[in-house]
Scaffold this motif. Structure first.
Motif, PDB file in Angstrom:
ATOM      1  N   ILE A 167       0.838  -1.187   0.000  1.00 62.11           N
ATOM      2  CA  ILE A 167       0.000   0.000   0.000  1.00 62.11           C
ATOM      3  C   ILE A 167       0.878   1.245   0.000  1.00 62.11           C
ATOM      4  O   ILE A 167       2.027   1.218   0.449  1.00 62.11           O
ATOM      5  CB  ILE A 167      -0.984   0.047   1.193  1.00 62.11           C
ATOM      6  N   GLU A 168       0.325   2.321  -0.526  1.00 61.11           N
ATOM      7  CA  GLU A 168       0.967   3.628  -0.566  1.00 61.11           C
ATOM      8  C   GLU A 168       0.017   4.630   0.066  1.00 61.11           C
ATOM      9  O   GLU A 168      -1.179   4.658  -0.258  1.00 61.11           O
ATOM     10  CB  GLU A 168       1.271   4.022  -2.013  1.00 61.11           C
ATOM     11  N   TYR A 188      -1.998   7.300  11.780  1.00 64.62           N
ATOM     12  CA  TYR A 188      -2.963   6.314  11.289  1.00 64.62           C
ATOM     13  C   TYR A 188      -2.368   5.517  10.136  1.00 64.62           C
ATOM     14  O   TYR A 188      -2.706   4.335   9.925  1.00 64.62           O
ATOM     15  CB  TYR A 188      -4.273   6.991  10.877  1.00 64.62           C
ATOM     16  N   SER A 189      -1.474   6.137   9.356  1.00 63.20           N
ATOM     17  CA  SER A 189      -0.834   5.443   8.233  1.00 63.20           C
ATOM     18  C   SER A 189      -0.053   4.239   8.728  1.00 63.20           C
ATOM     19  O   SER A 189      -0.122   3.138   8.153  1.00 63.20           O
ATOM     20  CB  SER A 189       0.110   6.403   7.493  1.00 63.20           C
ATOM     21  N   TRP A 190       0.701   4.455   9.785  1.00 64.95           N
ATOM     22  CA  TRP A 190       1.499   3.383  10.386  1.00 64.95           C
ATOM     23  C   TRP A 190       0.600   2.299  10.970  1.00 64.95           C
ATOM     24  O   TRP A 190       0.820   1.102  10.744  1.00 64.95           O
ATOM     25  CB  TRP A 190       2.383   4.008  11.468  1.00 64.95           C
ATOM     26  N   GLY A 191      -0.404   2.721  11.724  1.00 65.87           N
ATOM     27  CA  GLY A 191      -1.308   1.746  12.331  1.00 65.87           C
ATOM     28  C   GLY A 191      -2.035   0.921  11.298  1.00 65.87           C
ATOM     29  O   GLY A 191      -2.243  -0.288  11.482  1.00 65.87           O
ATOM     30  N   LEU A 192      -2.424   1.544  10.192  1.00 67.13           N
ATOM     31  CA  LEU A 192      -3.080   0.814   9.106  1.00 67.13           C
ATOM     32  C   LEU A 192      -2.147  -0.212   8.495  1.00 67.13           C
ATOM     33  O   LEU A 192      -2.504  -1.390   8.341  1.00 67.13           O
ATOM     34  CB  LEU A 192      -3.554   1.798   8.048  1.00 67.13           C
ATOM     35  N   ALA A 193      -0.951   0.215   8.133  1.00 68.90           N
ATOM     36  CA  ALA A 193      -0.021  -0.664   7.427  1.00 68.90           C
ATOM     37  C   ALA A 193       0.368  -1.870   8.270  1.00 68.90           C
ATOM     38  O   ALA A 193       0.344  -3.013   7.793  1.00 68.90           O
ATOM     39  CB  ALA A 193       1.219   0.122   7.012  1.00 68.90           C
ATOM     40  N   TYR A 194       0.715  -1.629   9.522  1.00 67.47           N
ATOM     41  CA  TYR A 194       1.106  -2.750  10.379  1.00 67.47           C
ATOM     42  C   TYR A 194      -0.098  -3.529  10.876  1.00 67.47           C
ATOM     43  O   TYR A 194       0.004  -4.718  11.175  1.00 67.47           O
ATOM     44  CB  TYR A 194       1.950  -2.249  11.546  1.00 67.47           C
ATOM     45  N   GLY A 195      -1.253  -2.856  10.988  1.00 65.97           N
ATOM     46  CA  GLY A 195      -2.449  -3.571  11.395  1.00 65.97           C
ATOM     47  C   GLY A 195      -2.921  -4.570  10.360  1.00 65.97           C
ATOM     48  O   GLY A 195      -3.424  -5.640  10.701  1.00 65.97           O
ATOM     49  N   LEU A 196      -2.763  -4.232   9.085  1.00 64.97           N
ATOM     50  CA  LEU A 196      -3.113  -5.182   8.030  1.00 64.97           C
ATOM     51  C   LEU A 196      -2.263  -6.438   8.109  1.00 64.97           C
ATOM     52  O   LEU A 196      -2.719  -7.541   7.849  1.00 64.97           O
ATOM     53  CB  LEU A 196      -2.939  -4.535   6.656  1.00 64.97           C
ATOM     54  N   GLY A 197      -0.988  -6.248   8.461  1.00 61.07           N
ATOM     55  CA  GLY A 197      -0.080  -7.376   8.581  1.00 61.07           C
ATOM     56  C   GLY A 197       0.443  -7.854   7.244  1.00 61.07           C
ATOM     57  O   GLY A 197      -0.253  -7.833   6.232  1.00 61.07           O
ATOM     58  N   SER A 202       4.576   2.424   2.023  1.00 59.00           N
ATOM     59  CA  SER A 202       5.346   3.657   1.915  1.00 59.00           C
ATOM     60  C   SER A 202       4.420   4.813   2.256  1.00 59.00           C
ATOM     61  O   SER A 202       3.286   4.856   1.783  1.00 59.00           O
ATOM     62  CB  SER A 202       5.909   3.822   0.501  1.00 59.00           C
ATOM     63  N   ILE A 203       4.895   5.749   3.108  1.00 59.09           N
ATOM     64  CA  ILE A 203       4.099   6.900   3.509  1.00 59.09           C
ATOM     65  C   ILE A 203       4.724   8.143   2.875  1.00 59.09           C
ATOM     66  O   ILE A 203       5.688   8.710   3.387  1.00 59.09           O
ATOM     67  CB  ILE A 203       4.029   7.043   5.036  1.00 59.09           C
TER      68      ILE A 203
END
Length: 428
Positions: A167-168, A188-197, A202-203
């Motif tokens: 994801i971007e 929230y970008s970080w939480g989303l990316a790592y939450g998806l697993g 890239s942010i």
């Protein structure tokens, strides 16, 4: 004034206190610096920064200098210790997060020309005889590091495959985590990316950015030297003062509140050298609003950005977020975001007139945050609180699961650091 405020904010990052439930959070992070390893201990194996085992996350330039929000480095290793040497283009005292496997993130400050011991089997308890994963991330959106060398004691590096999903996130301060307690790694970008697993991410976000690029380098607060994302997303770096120092172009000189400066002129990002994103999330417009950007200019800039991204990644799907801005109305609070109608029209433009909120065949999906964020989710500085970032990330995770069929694959690893605080008192 904006230039001076930016300098002041950088000083604040290095020395500020973080309040947690009204109490000061300890930010005296351990000093991990060690003497230079080269030539001192035969048990250490040295790997140059271009070693094939090293996988760089986010945007880095050809000199292995990091840019934008939460860029990182990841690799596998077998051995008892891992150390990283940082090059001369590392920001002073930049805060990094690092960890082995899915264990808790650790924090330390690094500077140019230093070497840091970041993994130790005796201290952490990992098995030095099996392959472990090591990861380091820059926490702040304004600072960066340069990788010089990586060292492994009594072992070797191991190349590990990338995750299959990508994801971007494209945005401004809201996506970069400005004013969150740990900034990029609390966004929230970080939480989303790592939450998806099991998802690469890239942010490409930096505070103050507009979508529109027609103000001659002016955006939030009149500058300084801030290009719009319709232009800057294609570049390897953001438009920070660090980028101006690195990629300054005297031909693009402008004046900012009586302080003369130049726009950065970085090279284009080499998209062909990196796999495309499956999903691109865009959260822009907060800075265009109030900057005399017309609805037509904002629409054209937004659609131009989407078209540019599609040229690089023809198969990517888009999620575009509405804006949130709360104003008091009588005895309650309401959202008042004048560009929301334009953002909805962007979605309709790519979906044959349909808003496409809940999936469908279109490529642009409109994500409505109404009802997710409330007035007290926004800090006095106008940015999401840590709780709001978690709420937004959680809803986006479920939206991606429902609309795109992505399973939430990863279990166990810590996502956001220093959020395990709670109330043990039952008699109150």
């Amino acid at each position: 004034m904006r230039f001076l405020a930016l300098i002041a904010s950088c000083v604040y990052l290095a020395s500020a206190k973080i309040l947690q439930n009204g109490q000061v959070r300890i930010t005296d992070y351990p000093d991990t610096t060690i003497p230079s390893i080269a030539g001192h201990n035969s048990s250490w194996r040295t790997y140059p920064r271009n070693a094939r085992e090293l996988s760089y996350k986010g945007r880095w330039d050809d000199n292995y200098i990091s840019w934008w929000t939460a860029p990182g480095l990841k690799f596998g290793f077998q051995g008892s210790q891992v150390a990283v040497a940082f090059g001369n283009n590392t920001s002073p005292e930049v805060l990094i997060a690092y960890r082995v496997g899915g264990l808790d993130w650790q924090l330390t400050n690094v500077s140019a020309g230093t070497t840091h011991l970041l993994a130790d089997s005796q201290a952490t308890g990992f098995d030095s005889g099996t392959t472990q994963t090591f990861e380091v991330r820059v926490t702040n959106w304004d600072y960066g590091v340069q990788i010089q060398n990586v060292y492994v004691a009594s072992g070797r590096l191991v190349q590990i495959p990338d995750f299959r999903r990508r994801i971007e996130i494209v945005g401004d301060s809201l996506s970069a985590g400005q004013y969150a307690t740990l900034e990029g790694i609390a966004s929230y970008s970080w939480g989303l990316a790592y939450g998806l697993g099991n998802t690469e991410f890239s942010i490409t976000a930096y505070p103050g950015m507009c979508a529109y690029d027609g103000n001659g380098g002016y955006c939030y607060g009149g500058g300084p030297r801030q290009r719009g994302q319709e232009h800057q997303w294609l570049k390897v770096s953001d438009n920070s003062e660090r980028a101006v120092a690195m990629y300054g172009n005297s031909k693009n000189t402008i004046h900012v509140m009586k302080n003369e400066g130049s726009l950065s002129d970085p090279p284009n990002y080499n998209f062909r050298a990196h796999p495309p994103a499956d999903i691109t999330i865009i959260n822009l417009g907060a800075n265009d609003s109030g900057q005399n950007v017309s609805d037509e200019q904002f629409f054209n800039a937004y659609t131009k950005l989407i078209d540019e991204i599609r040229r690089q990644w023809p198969r990517t799907q888009f999620i575009i977020l509405n804006l949130w801005h709360f104003t008091q109305s009588g005895s309650t609070w309401i959202t008042d975001s004048p560009l929301d109608n334009v953002i909805q029209n962007v979605a309709r433009h790519y979906n044959r007139g349909s808003l496409n909120e809940n999936g469908g065949q279109g490529i642009v999906h409109y994500f409505n945050t109404t009802g997710i964020l409330e007035h007290n989710d926004i800090s006095p500085a106008g940015h999401p609180t840590d709780v709001a970032d978690v709420k937004l990330a959680s809803h986006l995770m479920q939206y991606i699961k429902l609309v795109f069929g992505w399973d939430l694959e990863q279990e166990g690893p810590e996502v956001q650091h220093q959020t395990t605080y709670w109330n043990d008192e039952v008699n109150y």
